[in-house]
Scaffold this active site. Structure first.
Site, PDB file in Angstrom:
ATOM      1  N   TYR A 141      83.557 -42.422 121.730  1.00 54.44           N
ATOM      2  CA  TYR A 141      84.102 -41.108 122.076  1.00 54.44           C
ATOM      3  C   TYR A 141      83.776 -40.725 123.523  1.00 54.44           C
ATOM      4  O   TYR A 141      84.422 -39.851 124.097  1.00 54.44           O
ATOM      5  CB  TYR A 141      83.560 -40.012 121.139  1.00 54.44           C
ATOM      6  N   LYS A 188      79.322 -53.088 113.200  1.00 50.95           N
ATOM      7  CA  LYS A 188      80.424 -54.046 113.051  1.00 50.95           C
ATOM      8  C   LYS A 188      80.040 -55.221 113.951  1.00 50.95           C
ATOM      9  O   LYS A 188      80.772 -55.611 114.864  1.00 50.95           O
ATOM     10  CB  LYS A 188      81.749 -53.372 113.481  1.00 50.95           C
ATOM     11  N   ASP A 220      82.971 -51.411 107.227  1.00 49.80           N
ATOM     12  CA  ASP A 220      84.033 -51.430 106.215  1.00 49.80           C
ATOM     13  C   ASP A 220      83.428 -51.521 104.815  1.00 49.80           C
ATOM     14  O   ASP A 220      83.860 -50.822 103.884  1.00 49.80           O
ATOM     15  CB  ASP A 220      85.034 -52.567 106.476  1.00 49.80           C
ATOM     16  N   ASP A 244      80.774 -40.406 112.168  1.00 52.90           N
ATOM     17  CA  ASP A 244      81.734 -39.319 112.011  1.00 52.90           C
ATOM     18  C   ASP A 244      82.583 -39.578 110.763  1.00 52.90           C
ATOM     19  O   ASP A 244      82.704 -38.730 109.862  1.00 52.90           O
ATOM     20  CB  ASP A 244      82.614 -39.297 113.274  1.00 52.90           C
ATOM     21  N   ASP A 248      82.109 -37.769 106.892  1.00 52.65           N
ATOM     22  CA  ASP A 248      83.224 -36.970 106.370  1.00 52.65           C
ATOM     23  C   ASP A 248      83.686 -37.516 105.020  1.00 52.65           C
ATOM     24  O   ASP A 248      83.963 -36.754 104.091  1.00 52.65           O
ATOM     25  CB  ASP A 248      84.405 -36.990 107.342  1.00 52.65           C
TER      26      ASP A 248
END
Ligand code: NAD
Length: 354
Positions: A141, A188, A220, A244, A248
């Site tokens: 980000y 990852k 994943d 994030d 959520d």
């Protein structure tokens, strides 16, 4: 102890729910012999209307001299023009950057009495008590990006330094020590170079915490495990984007957005505490908002900025007891006519606060 707390109620339901959390903190102070002083300041849409900026200088100055900040929520339809030069959420980002709030804590806990509101079967969500520790000021980000109008390609960069990973990993390991002693680090590393640095650094930090059990989980797979067996997780450590998304995803297990608190911390004890939900303009001013997320954010403030663990736990127990008594705000009430108001629910929390 003495503490100075700045409140930033913000917009929509923000003022209603922050007022309730302040009542709870005031009761904690009275019960336990502490002196908390509260100073209210403007941030968000209300600050734009009053001063033309989302985070006025006076607000920042007040926060600088505070031990902690309790925030409601910012934003609303009247400030939602995406092309506007000044927007409510800019204040939030400035606050995070100014205080270097790199560690975002988001606990997700399920309550058996609310099982019917969760999208998973009751036996799957029983005993879920996860603490997400998300890196908040770096990663993709904040990485370099390239975008050329209507051009045919664009890119973003996921960037981490060893020190950025180290400091947030330490927050996760420290937190695990006060909980079940387990950290699941999400990455990852099979594909991304920045995530190989992440894994290597987390392994290095883990050497200082031999009493904490560490596992590495690919993002994943983690997304799947969080739905298949969420109770297996204790502390989940993740970078900015993965944290994030996963936090959520998991938040739905609690049954309502109105239940979930958060803390954003820097290297000292300073932190900004806020519910994860927004300003809920659709229900603002009606006195029906669920105050739990903000009251539990106040509990995090007691725990992390003021180091008052017993008081934090007492607030959490009082919320649980109020729920167990059967009281529900409108977002959780099976029969709308039986819903209690924001203030009435907080009254019950106060009744159970010892
Ligand atoms: P929202 O979280 O405000 O509301 C989503 C839904 O959940 C609404 O139906 C709302 O009524 C309900 N809800 C949220 N909190 C509740 C509570 N405590 N009790 C009962 N019901 C609750 O999200 P949104 O509608 O997408 O956004 C509204 C505004 O909030 C927007 O301007 C958005 O930009 C802003 N926002 C701010 C923050 C923040 O301040 N950190 C975060 C998210 C959204």
């Amino acid at each position: 102890m003495q503490a100075r707390i700045v409140t930033l109620p913000g917009d929509g339901i923000g003022p209603e729910i922050v007022a309730e959390a302040v009542r709870v903190l005031t009761r904690v102070a009275a019960n336990c012999g502490h002196q908390f002083t509260f100073e209210e300041a403007l941030m968000g849409g209300c600050a734009i209307d009053a001063t033309g900026t989302s985070l006025p200088t006076e607000t920042l100055a007040a926060c600088e001299s505070a031990d902690a900040v309790l925030l409601g929520a910012v934003g609303g339809p009247q400030w939602s023009d995406p092309t506007a030069a000044v927007r409510p959420e800019q204040g939030l980002l400035q606050l995070r950057q100014h205080f270097d709030l790199f560690a975002n804590l988001r606990p997700v806990k399920t309550y058996p009495v609310l099982a019917q509101h969760a999208p998973l079967r009751a036996e799957l969500i029983a005993g879920v008590d996860i603490l997400f520790v998300r890196e908040l000021t770096s990663g993709i980000y904040f990485g370099e990006r390239m975008e050329q109008g209507e051009g045919d390609h664009a890119w973003d960069t996921m960037f981490y330094t060893v020190e950025q990973v180290r400091r947030v990993a330490r927050v996760a390991f420290e937190a695990a020590r006060g909980r079940q002693g387990k950290v699941a680090s999400v990455d990852k590393a099979n594909v991304l170079a920045s995530m190989r640095l992440w894994r290597r650094t987390v392994n290095e930090v883990a050497r200082d915490y031999p009493d904490v059990e560490l596992e590495h989980v690919l993002v994943d797979a983690c997304a799947m495990y969080l739905m298949r067996n969420p109770a297996r997780f204790d502390v989940v450590l993740a970078g900015n984007m993965f944290g994030d998304i996963l936090s959520d995803e998991t938040s739905v297990l609690a049954g309502s957005l109105g239940m979930l608190p958060s803390a954003s911390l820097n290297n000292g004890r300073f932190g900004v505490y806020e519910p994860i939900h927004g300003s809920a303009p659709d229900i603002a001013g009606q006195g029906i908002a669920n105050p739990i997320a903000t009251i539990l954010s106040a509990a995090l403030l007691l725990r992390h900025s003021l180091q008052l663990e017993a008081e934090a736990a007492a607030v959490e127990a009082a919320v649980e007891a109020a729920l167990a008594s059967g009281a529900r705000t409108a977002d959780l009430a099976p029969v709308p006519a039986e819903a209690v108001s924001t203030t009435a629910f907080t009254d019950l929390v106060l009744d159970h606060l010892h």
